[in-house]
Design an enzyme around this catalytic site. Structure first.
Site, mmCIF file in Angstrom:
data_model
loop_
_atom_site.group_PDB
_atom_site.id
_atom_site.type_symbol
_atom_site.label_atom_id
_atom_site.label_comp_id
_atom_site.label_asym_id
_atom_site.label_seq_id
_atom_site.Cartn_x
_atom_site.Cartn_y
_atom_site.Cartn_z
ATOM 1 N N HIS A 170 32.984 -65.901 -27.158
ATOM 2 C CA HIS A 170 31.806 -65.502 -26.393
ATOM 3 C C HIS A 170 32.153 -64.791 -25.090
ATOM 4 O O HIS A 170 31.274 -64.465 -24.294
ATOM 5 C CB HIS A 170 30.973 -66.760 -26.106
ATOM 6 C CG HIS A 170 29.561 -66.498 -25.733
ATOM 7 N ND1 HIS A 170 29.038 -66.834 -24.506
ATOM 8 C CD2 HIS A 170 28.541 -65.924 -26.428
ATOM 9 C CE1 HIS A 170 27.765 -66.491 -24.459
ATOM 10 N NE2 HIS A 170 27.436 -65.940 -25.614
ATOM 11 N N HIS A 219 19.592 -62.047 -19.569
ATOM 12 C CA HIS A 219 20.659 -62.559 -20.411
ATOM 13 C C HIS A 219 21.808 -63.082 -19.542
ATOM 14 O O HIS A 219 22.868 -63.434 -20.030
ATOM 15 C CB HIS A 219 21.152 -61.442 -21.356
ATOM 16 C CG HIS A 219 22.112 -61.900 -22.392
ATOM 17 N ND1 HIS A 219 23.461 -61.607 -22.341
ATOM 18 C CD2 HIS A 219 21.936 -62.634 -23.529
ATOM 19 C CE1 HIS A 219 24.075 -62.129 -23.392
ATOM 20 N NE2 HIS A 219 23.172 -62.751 -24.129
#
Length: 614
Positions: free
Chosen positions: A250, A497
């Site tokens: 990630h 985000h």
């Protein structure tokens, strides 16, 4: 008009729409999820298009493999229409495989025995759906041809939010970053190491001159094996290992090496897709680092920013990719070995601290304190922000903002809060698990958008494709619903985000009553000297969502600790001098508004008609 004419008109309109390259709404599930089969297929479809487009520039557009053969796309067709058709077919096939495999993916027998399942049980597979957005306009700053980068150096470091067309100009008037600014002039770039969870390779490829070598760190295949592949002329894709394929890579970072010798380090929350740099708001920290005139000697005991960076790069399979790149007709790269980073560049002006999570099982203190929330604990101590214990303890309130939620328990929230206070897990693990499970929730505010906030945003529900909370999480008996606060951008009606933690300290002589953590007077040992903190708190910015998968879960004993982490993550931490600075740094409106009981609920993507899986 007969049916043949109708069909011809429909085909013409479809081709015209495809050639306009309208932006896509990309729905990527929480970083806690894992696609059993589809990620590499989508990557290969994107790769095929990029190869076709590059053939007129490089005659050797080979996808030969360094370690194993990279499969080609499912079709040899070229052009936008063919590419979109490939992606649609791949998606249909992937969903069919997912339906067949879904019952097996969540079975306990397929998980490593030592993986904490609190944040993984019954998680849906990661999805990537593609649809034309009704709110999609021009792709501003989505192509290097459309926005000219500014030649600006940031020797002291800079944190900004990304520009988004849905809130421009920003309501708070703060400066922003665009991807072209982050990358700088194409002609000046000599080499790059970049990392992303989601990737639109053809889009990102256009930001680089074709001769620039690039190492791309990406999500591994479903099997979770480490791999190294040549994916484009001068581009190598490397993936780190994932135990049994669970978890995800990630991290979002860039190491940009310029022909002048300057190195730019970038830590971001944005994936390398147009959507994240155009429609969503993200955070970017970057700093330019000058080359040293004379290299310094290596120091195996160093624990500073470049040493942590080097450890991280070794852990995510960059070293063999760098060796492969050098052996593959690139002998003159600015760097030959990862460990040259600390020796050959001057990091003295970098004031932030690097915190990385490395997927896997970490045992023993030397390993545990290098990663996840124990690493955060070490950084808090380095900054002089330890709360201490006993009558002189300070209260630490955390505001944890992100785009994805975990399955929160009082044990894990207190475990994380313990490390965030700068307190060692050695003391945390002294108490029995049963006792830790009975602690009240610590002072943590979970900052996550309500359903109403998403609906009233400029993008509406269509824009909520990368924001995740599941109904099962929210409805769980002991889920900390009273800790939830609304997440609203300071820029305007845009969805975020970003992943950010604002940690604020305050004096309180009765810390134990507030936090529920035992602080007997006997804990106030002579070595616990009261420190004067350099400010009122600290801030984290990076790829970590506030989840056990990202930060890790501690077990074992105080003598032999174990930390299990599912994801690869990276971010920065730095002190905050006063409340005014905290207000300026925060991407969300502060103080965040607490959810109204019985009225507010979090945005739950799976319940939106725009984000159904079938």
């Amino acid at each position: 008009m007969d049916s043949d004419e109708d069909l011809a008109r429909a085909i013409a309109l479809s081709l015209d729409e495809a050639q306009q390259k309208k932006p896509e709404v990309i729905i990527i599930d929480s970083d806690d999820e894992q696609d059993p089969d589809g990620e590499d297929a989508v990557f290969q479809a994107q790769l095929q298009k990029a190869i076709e487009e590059s053939k007129n520039i490089a005659s050797s557009a080979s996808t030969s493999t360094v370690v194993s053969q990279a499969p080609s796309g499912s079709s040899s067709g070229s052009g936008v229409t063919s590419f979109l058709s490939q992606r649609a077919q791949l998606e249909r096939e992937r969903l069919e495989r997912q339906r067949k495999l879904q019952g097996n993916v969540n079975t306990k027998s397929q998980k490593p025995e030592d993986v904490d399942t609190d944040d993984e049980d019954e998680r849906p597979a990661k999805r990537r759906h593609l649809a034309t957005s009704s709110f999609a306009g021009t792709q501003e700053a989505s192509s290097s041809k459309q926005a000219k980068p500014q030649d600006q150096n940031f020797w002291k470091g800079e944190l900004r939010q990304t520009a988004t067309r849905l809130a421009e100009p920003r309501a708070d008037g703060q400066p922003t970053f665009r991807l072209t600014q982050v990358l700088g002039q194409k002609s000046e770039l000599a080499f790059a190491i970049v990392s992303s969870y989601a990737l639109d390779l053809p889009w990102f490829y256009e930001f680089f001159d074709r001769s620039v070598p690039v190492i791309l760190v990406a999500q591994p295949d479903a099997n979770g094996y480490a791999s190294i592949k040549n994916v484009l002329p001068h581009w190598i894709k490397t993936t780190p290992p994932l135990r049994s394929g669970f978890g995800c890579m990630h991290m979002k970072f860039m190491l940009l090496f310029y022909k002048t010798g300057r190195l730019r380090i970038v830590i971001s929350t944005a994936n390398l897709i147009a959507y994240d740099w155009r429609d969503m708001e993200n955070s970017v920290w970057l700093q330019d680092v000058p080359a040293r005139q004379t290299p310094i000697r290596p120091d195996p005991k160093a624990d500073d920013f470049p040493a942590t960076l080097q450890h991280m790069l070794h852990s995510i399979n960059v070293a063999p990719a760098l060796k492969a790149m050098i052996n593959d007709n690139h002998p003159n790269l600015p760097i030959k070995l990862i460990d040259e980073l600390r020796q050959r560049w001057d990091w003295s002006q970098v004031r932030v601290h690097l915190v990385a999570s490395i997927a896997g099982k970490h045992e023993g203190w030397p390993s545990v304190v290098k990663v996840g929330h124990p690493r955060l604990m070490m950084v808090v101590r380095k900054m002089g922000m330890r709360t201490t214990r006993g009558s002189k303890a300070k209260i630490l309130t955390l505001e944890c903002q992100g785009s994805s939620l975990g399955n929160y328990t009082t044990q894990w929230l207190n475990e994380f809060h313990w490390s965030a206070r700068g307190e060692s897990a050695e003391d945390w693990l002294k108490d029995s698990k049963k006792k830790r499970e009975k602690l009240p929730y610590p002072p943590i505010k979970v900052v996550f958008p309500t359903k109403k906030t998403v609906q009233e945003s400029a993008a509406g529900e269509l824009g909520g494709g990368t924001i995740f909370c599941r109904r099962k999480q929210w409805s769980a008996k002991n889920f900390p619903r009273e800790s939830f606060h609304d997440s609203k951008s300071k820029a305007g009606p845009v969805l975020m985000h970003s992943k950010m933690i604002i940690a604020m300290l305050e004096d309180n002589a009765y810390m134990s009553k507030k936090s529920g953590i035992a602080t007997d007077s006997e804990d106030e040992t002579d070595d616990e000297i009261e420190e004067v903190p350099p400010g009122v708190g600290w801030t984290y910015v990076g790829s970590h969502n506030f989840t056990p998968s990202a930060w890790g879960t501690a077990s074992g004993t105080g003598f032999t600790p174990i930390l299990n982490i599912s994801n690869y993550e990276v971010g920065i931490v730095f002190p905050v001098k006063d409340e005014a600075e905290a207000q300026k740094i925060a991407c969300f409106q502060r103080p965040p508004r607490r959810y109204a009981v019985g009225k507010d609920e979090p945005w739950i993507q799976e319940e939106s008609i725009y984000h159904q899986t079938q």
